[in-house]
Design an enzyme around this catalytic site. Structure first.
Site, short mmCIF file in Angstrom:
data_model
loop_
_atom_site.label_atom_id
_atom_site.label_comp_id
_atom_site.label_asym_id
_atom_site.label_seq_id
_atom_site.Cartn_x
_atom_site.Cartn_y
_atom_site.Cartn_z
CG MET A 45 -14.38 33.52 30.20
SD MET A 45 -12.84 32.98 30.99
CE MET A 45 -13.37 32.87 32.71
CB ILE A 58 -10.50 35.99 27.46
CG1 ILE A 58 -9.09 35.43 27.54
CG2 ILE A 58 -11.50 35.11 28.20
CD1 ILE A 58 -8.41 35.66 28.88
CB CYS A 59 -15.28 36.97 24.51
SG CYS A 59 -15.54 35.76 23.20
NE ARG A 60 -21.97 33.89 25.89
CZ ARG A 60 -22.48 32.82 25.29
NH1 ARG A 60 -22.55 31.68 25.93
NH2 ARG A 60 -22.92 32.89 24.05
#
Length: 104
Positions: free
Chosen positions: A93, A65-67
């Site tokens: 996210m 997961i990242c931005r």
């Protein structure tokens, strides 16, 4: 380059609500995770992944997961090349509508 498996934010949220035991790894920077993480996710910054390989098990699957999904995609490609089972959360996210918690 081999195709990376992906999961949408909605699919991930459904799996979490169904109580599935998933291994989530958030690769964002400290100031980004301070805004909230998906409950149960571990925080390992993208730049720290190469020296953290001993924390991963090649028999388990990890969701990154990242931005926005770009950095986690890069991490997933790197780890897949090392023989790990990986999934990238599409949209990151920015698309996550589920619960978040402060980093512990």
């Amino acid at each position: 380059m081999t195709e990376i498996k992906t999961i949408t934010t909605d699919e991930l949220n459904t799996k979490l609500k169904n109580g599935e035991n998933l291994l989530l790894v958030d690769v964002r920077e400290d100031e980004e995770v301070a805004e909230g993480m998906i409950p149960g996710a571990r925080h390992i910054k993208m730049g720290e992944i190469p020296e953290s390989l001993d924390e991963f098990d090649k028999d388990k699957e990890y969701i990154f997961i990242c931005r926005s999904g770009n950095r986690s995609g890069n991490v997933a490609h790197y780890l897949q090349e090392q023989g790990y089972k990986v999934v990238n959360m599409e949209g990151g996210m920015m698309n996550w509508a589920g619960e978040t918690v402060p980093k512990k």
